[in-house]
Design an enzyme around this catalytic site. Structure first.
Site, PDB file in Angstrom:
ATOM      1  CB  THR A   1      -5.248   5.757  -3.248  1.00 23.94           C
ATOM      2  OG1 THR A   1      -6.205   4.755  -3.591  1.00 23.94           O
ATOM      3  CG2 THR A   1      -5.303   6.004  -1.755  1.00 23.94           C
TER       4      THR A   1
ATOM      5  CD  GLU B   1      -3.020  -0.921   0.127  1.00 24.23           C
ATOM      6  OE1 GLU B   1      -2.632  -0.867  -1.049  1.00 24.23           O
ATOM      7  OE2 GLU B   1      -4.212  -0.857   0.447  1.00 24.23           O
TER       8      GLU B   1
HETATM    9  N1  HSE Z   1      -8.274   4.869   3.649  1.00 23.56           N
HETATM   10  C1  HSE Z   1      -7.756   4.927   2.315  1.00 23.56           C
HETATM   11  C2  HSE Z   1      -8.154   6.258   1.704  1.00 23.56           C
HETATM   12  C3  HSE Z   1      -8.324   3.791   1.519  1.00 23.56           C
HETATM   13  O1  HSE Z   1      -9.334   6.584   1.811  1.00 23.56           O
HETATM   14  O2  HSE Z   1      -7.314   6.944   1.148  1.00 23.56           O
HETATM   15  C4  HSE Z   1      -7.874   3.741   0.096  1.00 23.56           C
HETATM   16  O3  HSE Z   1      -8.477   2.604  -0.502  1.00 23.56           O
END
Ligand code: HSE
Length: 309
Positions: free
Chosen positions: A183, A130
């Site tokens: 993201t 991630e």
């Molecule tokens: N919590 C993360 C965001 C999840 O909202 O950026 C990304 O899938």
């Protein structure tokens, strides 16, 4: 004798679940990737096949490769692994595409070397994937992929993951308008501070959602699916967001919001029939404004990643 090869299903996930930015997530059943992971005598990790999406196969540029290297570095295992990735989850769709690859790789490797690592340790390795994908090692997609069901990241330092009860009648609907949102981009637009007033509303809802899930109180779950902090900012990136959400609620969904960092929009409903009806209503909005979409209706996957052969 242990097998040398394993094929796994790696579920898509919905992170944040409205009120729980970076801490809440759930795993889906109806959509996910498949991966084949094989032990090799050669050290290191090779991505030998990647279908379905245009993503890097260089180990250091691939989330499964990087997560796998994190596991290898801490294991006493002397060999390496080959990975085949069959992507069904679209990158940048908001349902945990990178998490599925990263978590699937480390889960499969752990199985192949006799499970030396706990699910919590696997979350830590998968978080490195991630970090590569979004610049931030968030755990709210990889945790539900590895633990199954709903999960809460109670703390990042030290990492503490709590598995939350999943009412069996709860179903998710996810609609993915066919645009891609990275993201990293949708994190960049967020404010880094919040008001006390918004904080109070938000942690009230996180507590309410957790309580609702444990007591299987569907009204409380619905009341708690509110986001006063992230959704007002990110929703501007998603065409038709307000209309889709409103349609879902009018049709009878318990609640609706942005799935992860978007652009997918999710709704939770009591019962599969309602989740299907909500999906139909959500699609009508995109039909009307002429945006292509994928829609998934899924029960919550309480097992997480699983071996399929
Ligand atoms: N919590 C993360 C965001 C999840 O909202 O950026 C990304 O899938």
């Amino acid at each position: 004798m242990k097998a040398n090869e394993i094929r796994v299903f790696c579920p898509a996930t919905i992170a944040n679940v409205s009120c729980g930015f970076d801490v809440l997530g759930l795993a889906l059943d109806a959509v996910g990737d498949e991966m084949v992971v094989r032990k090799t005598s050669e050290k290191g990790i090779k991505i030998t096949k990647l279908t379905g999406q245009d993503l890097p196969t260089d180990t250091l540029q691939n989330v499964a490769g990087v997560a796998g290297l994190a596991l290898l570095a801490e294991s006493g295992y002397q060999g390496g692994f080959e990975i085949e990735i069959y992507k069904k989850i679209k990158a940048g769709s908001g349902i945990g595409s990178s998490a599925a690859s990263a978590a699937g790789a480390v889960w499969a490797m752990n199985e192949l070397i006799g499970k030396p690592f706990s699910p919590l340790q696997l979350v830590k390795f998968a978080m490195e994937g991630e970090r590569l994908a979004s610049g931030v090692a968030h755990a709210d997609n990889v945790a539900p992929a590895l633990f199954g069901g709903f999960t809460l990241v109670r703390s990042y330092h030290p990492l503490d993951i709590v598995k939350i009860n999943t009412p069996s009648e709860l179903f998710a609907t996810v609609i993915h308008p066919q645009i891609e949102i990275k993201t990293s981009d949708s994190r960049r637009i967020l404010k880094t501070t919040i008001s006390l007033e918004d904080g109070i509303k938000q942690w009230g809802n996180v507590g309410g959602l957790i309580a609702g899930l444990f007591t299987e109180d569907f009204d409380l779950i619905g009341r708690s699916l509110e986001d006063h902090i992230i959704e007002p900012i990110r929703s501007i990136l998603i065409p038709g967001f307000d209309a889709v959400k409103q349609k879902a609620l009018e049709t009878g969904a318990l609640g609706s919001g942005i799935s992860g960092s978007g652009p997918s929009i999710f709704a939770l409903s009591k019962g599969e029939a309602m989740a299907q009806k909500v999906g139909q209503a959500m699609t009508e909005v995109y039909e009307k404004i002429g945006i292509d979409y994928d829609v998934h209706v899924s029960k919550i996957n309480t097992d997480g990643i699983k071996q399929i052969s």
